[in-house]
Design a protein around this motif. Sequence first.
Motif, PDB file in Angstrom:
ATOM      1  N   ASP A   1      72.457  60.098  12.716  1.00 22.45           N
ATOM      2  CA  ASP A   1      71.272  60.723  12.162  1.00 22.45           C
ATOM      3  C   ASP A   1      71.529  62.208  11.944  1.00 22.45           C
ATOM      4  OD1 ASP A   1      69.857  58.357  12.234  1.00 22.45           O
ATOM      5  OD2 ASP A   1      69.108  58.704  14.266  1.00 22.45           O
ATOM      6  N   PRO A   2      70.920  62.807  10.911  1.00 26.54           N
ATOM      7  CA  PRO A   2      71.112  64.238  10.689  1.00 26.54           C
ATOM      8  C   PRO A   2      70.537  65.046  11.837  1.00 26.54           C
ATOM      9  CG  PRO A   2      69.365  63.353   9.277  1.00 26.54           C
ATOM     10  CD  PRO A   2      70.037  62.181   9.918  1.00 26.54           C
ATOM     11  N   ALA A   3      71.125  66.205  12.083  1.00 27.59           N
ATOM     12  CA  ALA A   3      70.640  67.080  13.146  1.00 27.59           C
ATOM     13  C   ALA A   3      69.224  67.543  12.812  1.00 27.59           C
ATOM     14  CB  ALA A   3      71.567  68.275  13.296  1.00 27.59           C
ATOM     15  N   PRO A   4      68.339  67.603  13.807  1.00 28.86           N
ATOM     16  CA  PRO A   4      66.980  68.066  13.530  1.00 28.86           C
ATOM     17  C   PRO A   4      66.978  69.528  13.102  1.00 28.86           C
ATOM     18  CG  PRO A   4      67.350  67.850  15.894  1.00 28.86           C
ATOM     19  CD  PRO A   4      68.549  67.267  15.223  1.00 28.86           C
ATOM     20  N   PHE A   5      66.040  69.872  12.267  1.00 32.63           N
ATOM     21  CA  PHE A   5      65.917  71.250  11.805  1.00 32.63           C
ATOM     22  C   PHE A   5      64.447  71.579  11.573  1.00 32.63           C
ATOM     23  CE2 PHE A   5      66.237  68.604   8.036  1.00 32.63           C
ATOM     24  CZ  PHE A   5      65.323  69.151   7.145  1.00 32.63           C
ATOM     25  N   ILE A   6      64.138  72.852  11.640  1.00 32.42           N
ATOM     26  CA  ILE A   6      62.808  73.302  11.269  1.00 32.42           C
ATOM     27  C   ILE A   6      62.921  74.087   9.965  1.00 32.42           C
ATOM     28  CG2 ILE A   6      62.072  73.412  13.684  1.00 32.42           C
ATOM     29  CD1 ILE A   6      62.195  76.417  13.516  1.00 32.42           C
ATOM     30  N   VAL A   7      61.845  74.136   9.221  1.00 30.88           N
ATOM     31  CA  VAL A   7      61.789  74.974   8.033  1.00 30.88           C
ATOM     32  C   VAL A   7      60.781  76.084   8.287  1.00 30.88           C
ATOM     33  CG1 VAL A   7      61.182  75.111   5.589  1.00 30.88           C
ATOM     34  CG2 VAL A   7      62.452  73.130   6.441  1.00 30.88           C
ATOM     35  N   ALA A   8      61.228  77.312   8.116  1.00 29.09           N
ATOM     36  CA  ALA A   8      60.365  78.476   8.265  1.00 29.09           C
ATOM     37  C   ALA A   8      60.223  79.146   6.909  1.00 29.09           C
ATOM     38  CB  ALA A   8      60.942  79.445   9.297  1.00 29.09           C
ATOM     39  N   ILE A   9      58.996  79.425   6.519  1.00 27.82           N
ATOM     40  CA  ILE A   9      58.693  79.939   5.181  1.00 27.82           C
ATOM     41  C   ILE A   9      58.072  81.327   5.308  1.00 27.82           C
ATOM     42  CG2 ILE A   9      57.423  79.527   3.046  1.00 27.82           C
ATOM     43  CD1 ILE A   9      57.250  76.525   3.951  1.00 27.82           C
ATOM     44  N   PRO A  10      58.824  82.382   4.991  1.00 23.44           N
ATOM     45  CA  PRO A  10      58.223  83.720   5.006  1.00 23.44           C
ATOM     46  C   PRO A  10      57.318  83.891   3.786  1.00 23.44           C
ATOM     47  CG  PRO A  10      60.507  83.862   4.297  1.00 23.44           C
ATOM     48  CD  PRO A  10      60.245  82.413   4.624  1.00 23.44           C
ATOM     49  N   ALA A  11      56.115  84.390   4.006  1.00 25.74           N
ATOM     50  CA  ALA A  11      55.158  84.533   2.904  1.00 25.74           C
ATOM     51  C   ALA A  11      54.315  85.783   3.118  1.00 25.74           C
ATOM     52  CB  ALA A  11      54.267  83.299   2.818  1.00 25.74           C
ATOM     53  N   ARG A  12      54.510  86.762   2.252  1.00 21.50           N
ATOM     54  CA  ARG A  12      53.689  87.971   2.343  1.00 21.50           C
ATOM     55  C   ARG A  12      52.763  88.045   1.142  1.00 21.50           C
ATOM     56  NH1 ARG A  12      55.631  92.877  -0.173  1.00 21.50           N
ATOM     57  NH2 ARG A  12      57.384  92.446  -1.555  1.00 21.50           N
ATOM     58  N   TYR A  13      51.612  88.620   1.345  1.00 21.81           N
ATOM     59  CA  TYR A  13      50.595  88.664   0.296  1.00 21.81           C
ATOM     60  C   TYR A  13      50.909  89.729  -0.753  1.00 21.81           C
ATOM     61  CZ  TYR A  13      45.981  88.696  -1.877  1.00 21.81           C
ATOM     62  OH  TYR A  13      44.950  88.610  -2.776  1.00 21.81           O
ATOM     63  N   ALA A  14      51.444  90.863  -0.315  1.00 22.52           N
ATOM     64  CA  ALA A  14      51.553  92.042  -1.183  1.00 22.52           C
ATOM     65  C   ALA A  14      52.823  92.047  -2.016  1.00 22.52           C
ATOM     66  CB  ALA A  14      51.470  93.311  -0.350  1.00 22.52           C
ATOM     67  N   SER A  15      53.004  91.056  -2.869  1.00 20.93           N
ATOM     68  CA  SER A  15      54.136  91.055  -3.794  1.00 20.93           C
ATOM     69  C   SER A  15      53.922  92.126  -4.864  1.00 20.93           C
ATOM     70  CB  SER A  15      54.272  89.683  -4.447  1.00 20.93           C
ATOM     71  OG  SER A  15      55.195  89.712  -5.505  1.00 20.93           O
ATOM     72  N   THR A  16      54.962  92.881  -5.162  1.00 20.17           N
ATOM     73  CA  THR A  16      54.836  93.974  -6.136  1.00 20.17           C
ATOM     74  C   THR A  16      54.593  93.448  -7.543  1.00 20.17           C
ATOM     75  OG1 THR A  16      56.332  95.330  -4.803  1.00 20.17           O
ATOM     76  CG2 THR A  16      55.969  96.009  -7.085  1.00 20.17           C
TER      77      THR A  16
END
Length: 261
Positions: free
Chosen positions: A3-18
């Motif tokens: 089985d593939p190794a477990p992983f987490i997905v982290a999503i950086p999301a900031r509101y103030a995009s230029t």
Amino acid sequence: MSDPAPFIVAIPARYASTRLPGKPLRQIADAPMIVHVARRALAAGASSVIVATDDVRIAAELRDHDVQVCMTRADHASGSDRLAECAEQLGWSDDTIVVNLQGDEPLAPVSGIRAVAEALATSDAPMATLASPITSAHEMFDPNCVKVVCDANGYALYFSRAPLPYARDAFALKRDVLPSTVPFLRHIGIYAYRAGFLRRFAALRPTPLEQAEALEQLRALEHGERIQVRIAPEPFPAGVDTEEDLARVRRLLESAGANRE
């Protein structure tokens, strides 16, 4: 096959995009963009999906989805820095595989998310990323297309906005056609790292090449770290940076939704 190794997905999301203010909350078809990105991460089989954000409006939109929200500071210079704070807050163990999926990638292929996690799990490098072949001269000479050059074992030698490798003889004759014998690769901005390395990486000072090219992955190379590069199993559509990008993605996802009805 194991089985593939477990992983987490982290999503950086900031509101103030230029270039596109409030980008994570821009509506696409049936949901804000950040929800579409989270859906891709969940579909990839992540053991958990975390959105790291500095804005309560983004957190509120995720309340009814199977996603954890980590509220972070607003002054982070990069997504990796934001995820490093997330790693501390949530107490990830040093060997946890973390996939950094940008919050403006609502079309990220599930296979690519899995591939970068597997690339890290099967490598002795502390960091992994993806690439795809460059097939057009326009893309090759476009500074918005980041190129990567690798060694014979698939470890990154350098990333650049310049045309690399530079085919001296071929480009001396013409620059509108790429020589077929040279491995031109476009870097795809998805990363996987162990949480321990993520903490260490964020603590490193920004480096001259990183600042010159505006490419944070060069910080790792300048400090002597290795980055494993794998070819993406399928194309990665461009992310969303502008109103034009947003319109393109809306058309694609709305068309996909209509075809399912």
